[in-house]
Design a protein around this motif. Structure first.
Motif, PDB file in Angstrom:
ATOM      1  N   MET A   1      -0.452  -2.337   5.555  1.00 47.96           N
ATOM      2  CA  MET A   1       0.760  -2.346   6.350  1.00 47.96           C
ATOM      3  C   MET A   1       1.871  -1.715   5.512  1.00 47.96           C
ATOM      4  O   MET A   1       2.288  -2.250   4.494  1.00 47.96           O
ATOM      5  CB  MET A   1       1.085  -3.791   6.717  1.00 47.96           C
ATOM      6  CG  MET A   1       2.279  -3.932   7.583  1.00 47.96           C
ATOM      7  SD  MET A   1       2.323  -5.633   8.155  1.00 47.96           S
ATOM      8  CE  MET A   1       3.909  -5.674   8.818  1.00 47.96           C
ATOM      9  N   GLY A   2       2.373  -0.561   5.939  1.00 46.78           N
ATOM     10  CA  GLY A   2       3.356   0.174   5.170  1.00 46.78           C
ATOM     11  C   GLY A   2       4.771   0.018   5.666  1.00 46.78           C
ATOM     12  O   GLY A   2       5.672   0.702   5.181  1.00 46.78           O
ATOM     13  N   GLU A   3       5.021  -0.847   6.635  1.00 47.91           N
ATOM     14  CA  GLU A   3       6.371  -1.009   7.175  1.00 47.91           C
ATOM     15  C   GLU A   3       7.108  -2.138   6.471  1.00 47.91           C
ATOM     16  O   GLU A   3       6.515  -3.120   6.050  1.00 47.91           O
ATOM     17  CB  GLU A   3       6.293  -1.319   8.665  1.00 47.91           C
ATOM     18  CG  GLU A   3       5.667  -0.206   9.470  1.00 47.91           C
ATOM     19  CD  GLU A   3       5.534  -0.585  10.926  1.00 47.91           C
ATOM     20  OE1 GLU A   3       6.122  -1.592  11.344  1.00 47.91           O
ATOM     21  OE2 GLU A   3       4.830   0.128  11.649  1.00 47.91           O
ATOM     22  N   ILE A   4       8.436  -1.987   6.378  1.00 47.23           N
ATOM     23  CA  ILE A   4       9.283  -3.024   5.787  1.00 47.23           C
ATOM     24  C   ILE A   4       9.840  -3.878   6.916  1.00 47.23           C
ATOM     25  O   ILE A   4      10.358  -3.354   7.905  1.00 47.23           O
ATOM     26  CB  ILE A   4      10.436  -2.400   4.982  1.00 47.23           C
ATOM     27  CG1 ILE A   4       9.876  -1.593   3.816  1.00 47.23           C
ATOM     28  CG2 ILE A   4      11.391  -3.472   4.490  1.00 47.23           C
ATOM     29  CD1 ILE A   4      10.947  -0.839   3.045  1.00 47.23           C
ATOM     30  N   ASN A   5       9.761  -5.170   6.747  1.00 51.39           N
ATOM     31  CA  ASN A   5      10.290  -6.094   7.748  1.00 51.39           C
ATOM     32  C   ASN A   5      11.804  -6.256   7.493  1.00 51.39           C
ATOM     33  O   ASN A   5      12.211  -6.831   6.494  1.00 51.39           O
ATOM     34  CB  ASN A   5       9.571  -7.435   7.643  1.00 51.39           C
ATOM     35  CG  ASN A   5       9.956  -8.371   8.763  1.00 51.39           C
ATOM     36  OD1 ASN A   5      10.714  -8.008   9.653  1.00 51.39           O
ATOM     37  ND2 ASN A   5       9.429  -9.579   8.711  1.00 51.39           N
ATOM     38  N   VAL A   6      12.649  -5.748   8.399  1.00 55.29           N
ATOM     39  CA  VAL A   6      14.101  -5.788   8.211  1.00 55.29           C
ATOM     40  C   VAL A   6      14.764  -6.976   8.897  1.00 55.29           C
ATOM     41  O   VAL A   6      15.972  -7.156   8.792  1.00 55.29           O
ATOM     42  CB  VAL A   6      14.759  -4.481   8.705  1.00 55.29           C
ATOM     43  CG1 VAL A   6      14.320  -3.309   7.872  1.00 55.29           C
ATOM     44  CG2 VAL A   6      14.481  -4.240  10.167  1.00 55.29           C
ATOM     45  N   VAL A   7      13.995  -7.800   9.585  1.00 59.06           N
ATOM     46  CA  VAL A   7      14.560  -8.944  10.296  1.00 59.06           C
ATOM     47  C   VAL A   7      15.290  -9.899   9.352  1.00 59.06           C
ATOM     48  O   VAL A   7      16.415 -10.336   9.658  1.00 59.06           O
ATOM     49  CB  VAL A   7      13.472  -9.672  11.116  1.00 59.06           C
ATOM     50  CG1 VAL A   7      14.005 -10.960  11.722  1.00 59.06           C
ATOM     51  CG2 VAL A   7      12.935  -8.749  12.202  1.00 59.06           C
ATOM     52  N   PRO A   8      14.745 -10.244   8.168  1.00 61.95           N
ATOM     53  CA  PRO A   8      15.499 -11.131   7.273  1.00 61.95           C
ATOM     54  C   PRO A   8      16.832 -10.516   6.813  1.00 61.95           C
ATOM     55  O   PRO A   8      17.828 -11.221   6.647  1.00 61.95           O
ATOM     56  CB  PRO A   8      14.567 -11.343   6.087  1.00 61.95           C
ATOM     57  CG  PRO A   8      13.201 -11.013   6.583  1.00 61.95           C
ATOM     58  CD  PRO A   8      13.390 -10.001   7.652  1.00 61.95           C
ATOM     59  N   TYR A   9      16.859  -9.212   6.614  1.00 60.01           N
ATOM     60  CA  TYR A   9      18.103  -8.547   6.205  1.00 60.01           C
ATOM     61  C   TYR A   9      19.154  -8.616   7.312  1.00 60.01           C
ATOM     62  O   TYR A   9      20.334  -8.800   7.060  1.00 60.01           O
ATOM     63  CB  TYR A   9      17.835  -7.086   5.822  1.00 60.01           C
ATOM     64  CG  TYR A   9      16.889  -6.938   4.659  1.00 60.01           C
ATOM     65  CD1 TYR A   9      17.229  -7.435   3.402  1.00 60.01           C
ATOM     66  CD2 TYR A   9      15.662  -6.339   4.826  1.00 60.01           C
ATOM     67  CE1 TYR A   9      16.358  -7.316   2.343  1.00 60.01           C
ATOM     68  CE2 TYR A   9      14.779  -6.215   3.772  1.00 60.01           C
ATOM     69  CZ  TYR A   9      15.134  -6.703   2.522  1.00 60.01           C
ATOM     70  OH  TYR A   9      14.282  -6.581   1.482  1.00 60.01           O
ATOM     71  N   ILE A  10      18.713  -8.462   8.554  1.00 59.01           N
ATOM     72  CA  ILE A  10      19.632  -8.554   9.685  1.00 59.01           C
ATOM     73  C   ILE A  10      20.184  -9.972   9.794  1.00 59.01           C
ATOM     74  O   ILE A  10      21.375 -10.179  10.037  1.00 59.01           O
ATOM     75  CB  ILE A  10      18.922  -8.123  10.989  1.00 59.01           C
ATOM     76  CG1 ILE A  10      18.585  -6.635  10.915  1.00 59.01           C
ATOM     77  CG2 ILE A  10      19.791  -8.422  12.200  1.00 59.01           C
ATOM     78  CD1 ILE A  10      17.711  -6.139  12.049  1.00 59.01           C
ATOM     79  N   ASP A  11      19.324 -10.971   9.579  1.00 60.64           N
ATOM     80  CA  ASP A  11      19.777 -12.366   9.616  1.00 60.64           C
ATOM     81  C   ASP A  11      20.842 -12.631   8.555  1.00 60.64           C
ATOM     82  O   ASP A  11      21.867 -13.271   8.821  1.00 60.64           O
ATOM     83  CB  ASP A  11      18.600 -13.327   9.413  1.00 60.64           C
ATOM     84  CG  ASP A  11      17.641 -13.320  10.592  1.00 60.64           C
ATOM     85  OD1 ASP A  11      18.051 -12.855  11.673  1.00 60.64           O
ATOM     86  OD2 ASP A  11      16.500 -13.783  10.416  1.00 60.64           O
ATOM     87  N   VAL A  12      20.624 -12.135   7.354  1.00 57.31           N
ATOM     88  CA  VAL A  12      21.597 -12.322   6.266  1.00 57.31           C
ATOM     89  C   VAL A  12      22.911 -11.637   6.616  1.00 57.31           C
ATOM     90  O   VAL A  12      23.989 -12.198   6.411  1.00 57.31           O
ATOM     91  CB  VAL A  12      21.029 -11.796   4.933  1.00 57.31           C
ATOM     92  CG1 VAL A  12      22.107 -11.739   3.864  1.00 57.31           C
ATOM     93  CG2 VAL A  12      19.864 -12.657   4.475  1.00 57.31           C
ATOM     94  N   MET A  13      22.852 -10.434   7.165  1.00 52.29           N
ATOM     95  CA  MET A  13      24.072  -9.714   7.522  1.00 52.29           C
ATOM     96  C   MET A  13      24.837 -10.445   8.626  1.00 52.29           C
ATOM     97  O   MET A  13      26.075 -10.491   8.593  1.00 52.29           O
ATOM     98  CB  MET A  13      23.734  -8.279   7.969  1.00 52.29           C
ATOM     99  CG  MET A  13      23.208  -7.415   6.856  1.00 52.29           C
ATOM    100  SD  MET A  13      24.340  -7.307   5.457  1.00 52.29           S
ATOM    101  CE  MET A  13      25.674  -6.455   6.196  1.00 52.29           C
ATOM    102  N   LEU A  14      24.152 -11.010   9.590  1.00 52.43           N
ATOM    103  CA  LEU A  14      24.831 -11.747  10.653  1.00 52.43           C
ATOM    104  C   LEU A  14      25.495 -13.012  10.114  1.00 52.43           C
ATOM    105  O   LEU A  14      26.607 -13.365  10.516  1.00 52.43           O
ATOM    106  CB  LEU A  14      23.854 -12.096  11.778  1.00 52.43           C
ATOM    107  CG  LEU A  14      23.406 -10.909  12.641  1.00 52.43           C
ATOM    108  CD1 LEU A  14      22.326 -11.336  13.620  1.00 52.43           C
ATOM    109  CD2 LEU A  14      24.576 -10.301  13.369  1.00 52.43           C
TER     110      LEU A  14
END
Length: 138
Positions: A1-14
């Motif tokens: 799996m070569g994709e980065i999961n950006v959901v945690p970063y979005i949560d931190v930014m919110l």
């Protein structure tokens, strides 16, 4: 799996966004004064932050240097303003006084500012509505 999961970063930014939205209104400093209304033109913008002498309804003076909510004696106003004017002699100087303050108290504050080295002292006022002003251009 070569994709980065950006959901945690979005949560931190919110979460950070919510924190900044809650704390931003608390950062404004100053004291509550009921400014007089006048139809004067605004002063040109200066690169230096203005030195503002606040005079509240009870006639207590404070400066926007340090904690503006802390009342200062006349001697302390002179001392702090003199130090600020020595550091930046071209700094704009303004008086922000409540409408209920006696004229003599405002003059005392202006004298202190002039003794500290201020060449010009301006007043902060609230703008007048265009229809209410008799000399307003239509």
């Amino acid at each position: 799996m070569g994709e980065i999961n950006v959901v945690p970063y979005i949560d931190v930014m919110l979460v950070l966004l919510v924190i900044f939205m809650v704390t931003a209104p608390m950062l404004s400093q100053g004291i509550k004064v009921d400014l007089p209304k006048a139809g004067a033109e605004p002063l040109p913008q200066s690169k230096l932050e203005a030195l503002i002498l606040y005079i509240d309804r009870e006639g207590q003076m404070s400066l926007n240097i340090g904690n503006p909510k802390t009342p200062l004696t006349a001697e302390r106003v002179l001392e702090v303003a003199s130090a600020a004017m020595r550091r930046e002699p071209e700094r704009p100087v303004l008086v922000k006084a409540d409408t209920a303050v006696a004229y003599g108290r405002v003059v005392e504050g202006m004298v202190l500012l002039q003794q500290s080295g201020a060449k010009k002292v301006g007043f902060v006022t609230e703008p007048v509505a265009a229809q209410a002003h008799p000399n307003a251009k239509r």
